[in-house]
Design an enzyme around this catalytic site. Structure first.
Site, PDB file in Angstrom:
ATOM      1  N   CYS A 130       5.043  57.166  39.344  1.00 26.08           N
ATOM      2  CA  CYS A 130       5.956  58.154  39.752  1.00 26.08           C
ATOM      3  C   CYS A 130       6.970  57.991  40.580  1.00 26.08           C
ATOM      4  O   CYS A 130       8.279  58.336  40.419  1.00 26.08           O
ATOM      5  CB  CYS A 130       5.007  59.166  40.703  1.00 26.08           C
ATOM      6  SG  CYS A 130       5.696  60.663  41.063  1.00 26.08           S
ATOM      7  N   CYS A 154       8.648  60.251  37.854  1.00 29.23           N
ATOM      8  CA  CYS A 154       9.078  61.564  38.683  1.00 29.23           C
ATOM      9  C   CYS A 154      10.283  61.404  39.459  1.00 29.23           C
ATOM     10  O   CYS A 154      11.421  62.352  39.123  1.00 29.23           O
ATOM     11  CB  CYS A 154       8.102  62.127  39.307  1.00 29.23           C
ATOM     12  SG  CYS A 154       6.211  61.693  38.879  1.00 29.23           S
ATOM     13  N   LYS A 196      13.288  59.644  37.466  1.00 30.40           N
ATOM     14  CA  LYS A 196      13.613  60.776  36.505  1.00 30.40           C
ATOM     15  C   LYS A 196      14.675  62.127  37.122  1.00 30.40           C
ATOM     16  O   LYS A 196      15.567  62.408  36.331  1.00 30.40           O
ATOM     17  CB  LYS A 196      12.548  61.077  35.793  1.00 30.40           C
ATOM     18  CG  LYS A 196      12.686  61.929  34.573  1.00 30.40           C
ATOM     19  CD  LYS A 196      12.448  63.396  34.974  1.00 30.40           C
ATOM     20  CE  LYS A 196      11.511  63.834  35.660  1.00 30.40           C
ATOM     21  NZ  LYS A 196       9.973  63.865  35.382  1.00 30.40           N
ATOM     22  N   ALA A 214      -5.345  42.510  41.149  1.00 30.24           N
ATOM     23  CA  ALA A 214      -6.794  42.339  41.297  1.00 30.24           C
ATOM     24  C   ALA A 214      -7.655  42.448  40.149  1.00 30.24           C
ATOM     25  O   ALA A 214      -7.298  43.160  39.341  1.00 30.24           O
ATOM     26  CB  ALA A 214      -6.907  43.671  42.368  1.00 30.24           C
ATOM     27  N   TYR A 268       6.497  65.411  27.580  1.00 30.65           N
ATOM     28  CA  TYR A 268       7.542  65.510  28.615  1.00 30.65           C
ATOM     29  C   TYR A 268       8.543  64.420  28.794  1.00 30.65           C
ATOM     30  O   TYR A 268       9.825  64.861  28.718  1.00 30.65           O
ATOM     31  CB  TYR A 268       6.704  65.345  29.964  1.00 30.65           C
ATOM     32  CG  TYR A 268       5.713  66.305  30.372  1.00 30.65           C
ATOM     33  CD1 TYR A 268       6.015  67.177  31.411  1.00 30.65           C
ATOM     34  CD2 TYR A 268       4.376  66.432  29.834  1.00 30.65           C
ATOM     35  CE1 TYR A 268       5.257  67.990  31.976  1.00 30.65           C
ATOM     36  CE2 TYR A 268       3.710  67.598  29.985  1.00 30.65           C
ATOM     37  CZ  TYR A 268       3.830  68.208  31.315  1.00 30.65           C
ATOM     38  OH  TYR A 268       3.239  69.258  31.749  1.00 30.65           O
ATOM     39  N   GLU A 308      12.560  65.212  28.399  1.00 28.12           N
ATOM     40  CA  GLU A 308      13.503  65.050  29.643  1.00 28.12           C
ATOM     41  C   GLU A 308      14.568  63.957  29.448  1.00 28.12           C
ATOM     42  O   GLU A 308      15.828  64.491  29.737  1.00 28.12           O
ATOM     43  CB  GLU A 308      12.368  64.614  30.947  1.00 28.12           C
ATOM     44  CG  GLU A 308      11.686  65.756  31.247  1.00 28.12           C
ATOM     45  CD  GLU A 308      10.806  65.368  32.167  1.00 28.12           C
ATOM     46  OE1 GLU A 308      10.118  66.251  33.133  1.00 28.12           O
ATOM     47  OE2 GLU A 308      10.227  64.284  32.696  1.00 28.12           O
ATOM     48  N   ARG A 332       7.537  63.966  15.353  1.00 28.46           N
ATOM     49  CA  ARG A 332       6.628  63.832  14.148  1.00 28.46           C
ATOM     50  C   ARG A 332       6.299  65.586  13.762  1.00 28.46           C
ATOM     51  O   ARG A 332       6.190  65.598  12.501  1.00 28.46           O
ATOM     52  CB  ARG A 332       5.680  63.033  14.002  1.00 28.46           C
ATOM     53  CG  ARG A 332       4.444  63.357  15.368  1.00 28.46           C
ATOM     54  CD  ARG A 332       3.564  62.376  15.494  1.00 28.46           C
ATOM     55  NE  ARG A 332       2.699  62.355  16.339  1.00 28.46           N
ATOM     56  CZ  ARG A 332       1.565  61.646  16.656  1.00 28.46           C
ATOM     57  NH1 ARG A 332       1.337  60.608  16.031  1.00 28.46           N
ATOM     58  NH2 ARG A 332       0.882  61.852  17.482  1.00 28.46           N
ATOM     59  N   ASP A 342      -4.268  58.981  36.284  1.00 30.59           N
ATOM     60  CA  ASP A 342      -3.797  58.855  34.975  1.00 30.59           C
ATOM     61  C   ASP A 342      -5.071  58.222  34.180  1.00 30.59           C
ATOM     62  O   ASP A 342      -5.110  58.206  33.110  1.00 30.59           O
ATOM     63  CB  ASP A 342      -2.511  58.391  34.952  1.00 30.59           C
ATOM     64  CG  ASP A 342      -1.422  59.227  35.262  1.00 30.59           C
ATOM     65  OD1 ASP A 342      -1.706  60.577  35.582  1.00 30.59           O
ATOM     66  OD2 ASP A 342      -0.253  58.722  35.218  1.00 30.59           O
ATOM     67  N   HIS A 366      17.404  90.121  45.564  1.00 37.71           N
ATOM     68  CA  HIS A 366      18.372  90.629  44.697  1.00 37.71           C
ATOM     69  C   HIS A 366      19.698  89.945  45.177  1.00 37.71           C
ATOM     70  O   HIS A 366      19.890  89.953  46.299  1.00 37.71           O
ATOM     71  CB  HIS A 366      18.733  92.051  44.638  1.00 37.71           C
ATOM     72  CG  HIS A 366      19.785  92.372  43.412  1.00 37.71           C
ATOM     73  ND1 HIS A 366      19.546  92.373  42.124  1.00 37.71           N
ATOM     74  CD2 HIS A 366      20.903  92.848  43.536  1.00 37.71           C
ATOM     75  CE1 HIS A 366      20.576  92.761  41.442  1.00 37.71           C
ATOM     76  NE2 HIS A 366      21.655  93.052  42.538  1.00 37.71           N
ATOM     77  N   GLU A 373      13.667  87.442  40.484  1.00 37.33           N
ATOM     78  CA  GLU A 373      13.342  88.913  40.620  1.00 37.33           C
ATOM     79  C   GLU A 373      12.962  89.545  39.286  1.00 37.33           C
ATOM     80  O   GLU A 373      12.120  90.584  39.022  1.00 37.33           O
ATOM     81  CB  GLU A 373      14.506  89.619  41.237  1.00 37.33           C
ATOM     82  CG  GLU A 373      15.668  89.999  40.399  1.00 37.33           C
ATOM     83  CD  GLU A 373      16.753  90.743  41.066  1.00 37.33           C
ATOM     84  OE1 GLU A 373      16.209  91.878  41.598  1.00 37.33           O
ATOM     85  OE2 GLU A 373      17.906  90.387  40.963  1.00 37.33           O
TER      86      GLU A 373
END
Ligand code: NDP
Length: 452
Positions: free
Chosen positions: A42, A47, A50, A114, A176, A180, A197, A302, A436, A441
């Site tokens: 990220c 994120c 990007k 690790a 995504y 993007e 595809r 993830d 407004h 709104e």
């Protein structure tokens, strides 16, 4: 048995860092290992950078539209290396923030790969450490389809570090990342083609929203090609790429970017030395407490393939830290009503059920829609349209889904997500006074349902 640590975390991305910091804060002895970059995908190749590139790409429209507001300036030019250098500086700053968050919370940081030696032992930088619990938060890695010439293409791992903005770009994928980056390149002035595809990109999102985005992107000059895929990529003597599609046609381009999903990053973790098992897609199998099939080993974010979103990984990290070391404060992660945004230009913001999902779940639904040009664009020549949808349960009046394509959709939908979490009905939306003039709104002024 006395362990060196109460918790050893592998992977210092969003989920791992959250679990490590809070566990240490709750009094646990915690270590974390990271082989690449602090902050994970990220912060480094996802994120955050990007979104910076998305802001950068939107300036082309802002500068154009500024004329209508009386501003004149000499013809603007764009310099990719400046954007990338400034982005790199910001990411380095964030790496430092992550480092100091860990150190200040008392977590021992190991920079190195690790590997599990057994269910309680981790080896990193040639040293072995034991831990009562080991948490795997190693995220995912771009999936590269096996296409002849795939070595000529890049993924989201490389795209943030390109030396120059290519003149022509081809993005493959319909999720995504593909959507993007197609918007980023198109906004920055590259001649951009997106190949997907399926029959329409962003599978799983509300169908009308996908169609609206397709139309808006097409208006902005993005070349969208659905129901096709890349057959091969050939490098030309001049360095450009010739891309052959499955229908035999070719596209000449300077860059091919694959955004074709991500696979769990479990390479060389030594999981074969443990009882950890995987689900059919190769993600680590865990129970509702993120415990794998090896009781001392947990996994989140993830790498478990549940919901691949940063705020979900951090929520899971929090839940793990609390359950292990502050059980009185434990609350399970609520996976219902997770809002999300696609930072295409324009953005998508969405929370709750799509129209199709609501019908499939057996709801008798009423749908409200609004499509309009925003006030900001009224003076300009832009014909971009904002699109909003409310999916309402006709029997209970509960709002089941809120969807939007338009400026600041992510910012607006975050508030809508709170309303849905609180169980808001359409009546509650109707009784809410609008602000407004705003675009948001519209969500509280839609009165007439669309025809069923
Ligand atoms: P996604 O899973 O969202 O999309 C993958 C896309 O690639 C789909 O359109 C899929 O097609 C297509 N695809 C997969 N394999 C192939 C193949 N072999 N050939 C052709 N096409 C293929 O993955 P992304 O990589 O875009 O993103 C990964 C995850 O990261 C997302 O699911 C999301 O959770 C997260 N993310 C969130 C962002 C945000 O919150 N704004 C931004 C970026 C990523 P099909 O639909 O037919 O399966």
């Amino acid at each position: 048995m006395a362990f060196d640590y109460d918790l050893f975390v592998i992977g210092a991305g969003s989920g791992g860092v959250r679990a490590a910091r809070f566990s240490a804060g709750f009094g646990a002895r915690v270590a974390i290992a990271e082989s690449r970059y602090l902050g994970g995908t990220c912060v480094n190749v996802g994120c955050v950078p990007k979104k910076l590139l998305v802001y950068g790409a939107h300036y082309s429209e802002d500068l154009e539209q500024a004329h209508a507001y009386g501003w004149t300036a000499s013809a603007p030019t764009f310099d990719w290396p400046t954007l990338i250098a400034n982005k790199n500086e910001e990411i380095q700053r964030l790496n430092g923030v992550y480092r100091s968050l860990l150190v200040k919370s008392g977590v021992k940081l190991f920079e190195g790969h690790a590997r599990l030696v057994d269910p309680h032992t981790v080896e990193v930088n040639g040293e072995r450490f034991t831990a009562e619990h080991i948490l795997i938060a190693t995220g995912t890695w771009p999936n590269v389809p096996d296409i002849p010439g795939k070595e000529h293409a890049i993924t989201s791992n490389e795209v943030f570090f390109l030396g120059q903005l290519p003149k022509r770009v081809l993005v493959m994928g319909g999720g995504y990342i593909a959507v993007e980056f197609a918007s980023i390149f198109n906004g920055l002035g590259a001649r951009t083609t997106q190949i997907y595809r399926g029959e329409l990109f962003l599978r799983g999102f509300d169908r009308s929203i996908r169609e609206h985005l397709r139309d808006e992107l097409t208006k902005k000059g993005l070349d969208l090609r659905f129901r096709t895929t890349i057959k091969r990529i050939d490098k030309q003597p001049d360095g450009s790429l010739s891309v052959t599609l499955d229908d035999g046609s070719t596209i000449e381009t300077d860059l091919v970017m694959f955004a074709t999903g991500r696979r769990p990053m479990v390479d060389n973790l030594g999981l074969e030395n443990t009882g950890v098992t995987f689900n059919d897609d190769g993600f680590i199998r865990v129970d509702e407490h993120y415990v794998s099939t090896e009781p001392s080993i947990l996994a989140l974010g993830d790498v478990i393939g549940r919901v691949q979103l940063t705020p979900v990984a951090t929520a899971e990290g929090m839940a793990v830290a609390r359950r292990l070391f502050r059980p009185a404060e434990y609350r399970p992660v609520d996976y219902h009503g997770i809002p999300t945004a696609v930072f295409s230009l324009p953005h998508i913001g969405t929370v709750g059920l799509t129209e199709d999902q609501a019908v499939l779940a057996g709801h008798n639904i009423t749908v409200y829609e609004s499509r309009f040009g925003t006030l900001k664009l009224a003076l300009t020549e832009s014909n971009e349209k904002t699109f909003m949808r409310l999916i309402v349960d006709a029997d209970t009046d509960k709002v089941l889904g809120v969807h939007m394509v338009g400026a600041e959709a992510g910012e607006i939908i975050q508030g809508m997500a709170v309303a849905l979490k609180a169980g808001a009905t359409k009546r509650v939306f109707d009784d809410t006074i609008g602000i407004h003039p705003t675009s948001a709104e519209e969500f509280v002024t839609m009165r007439t349902p669309i025809a069923a």
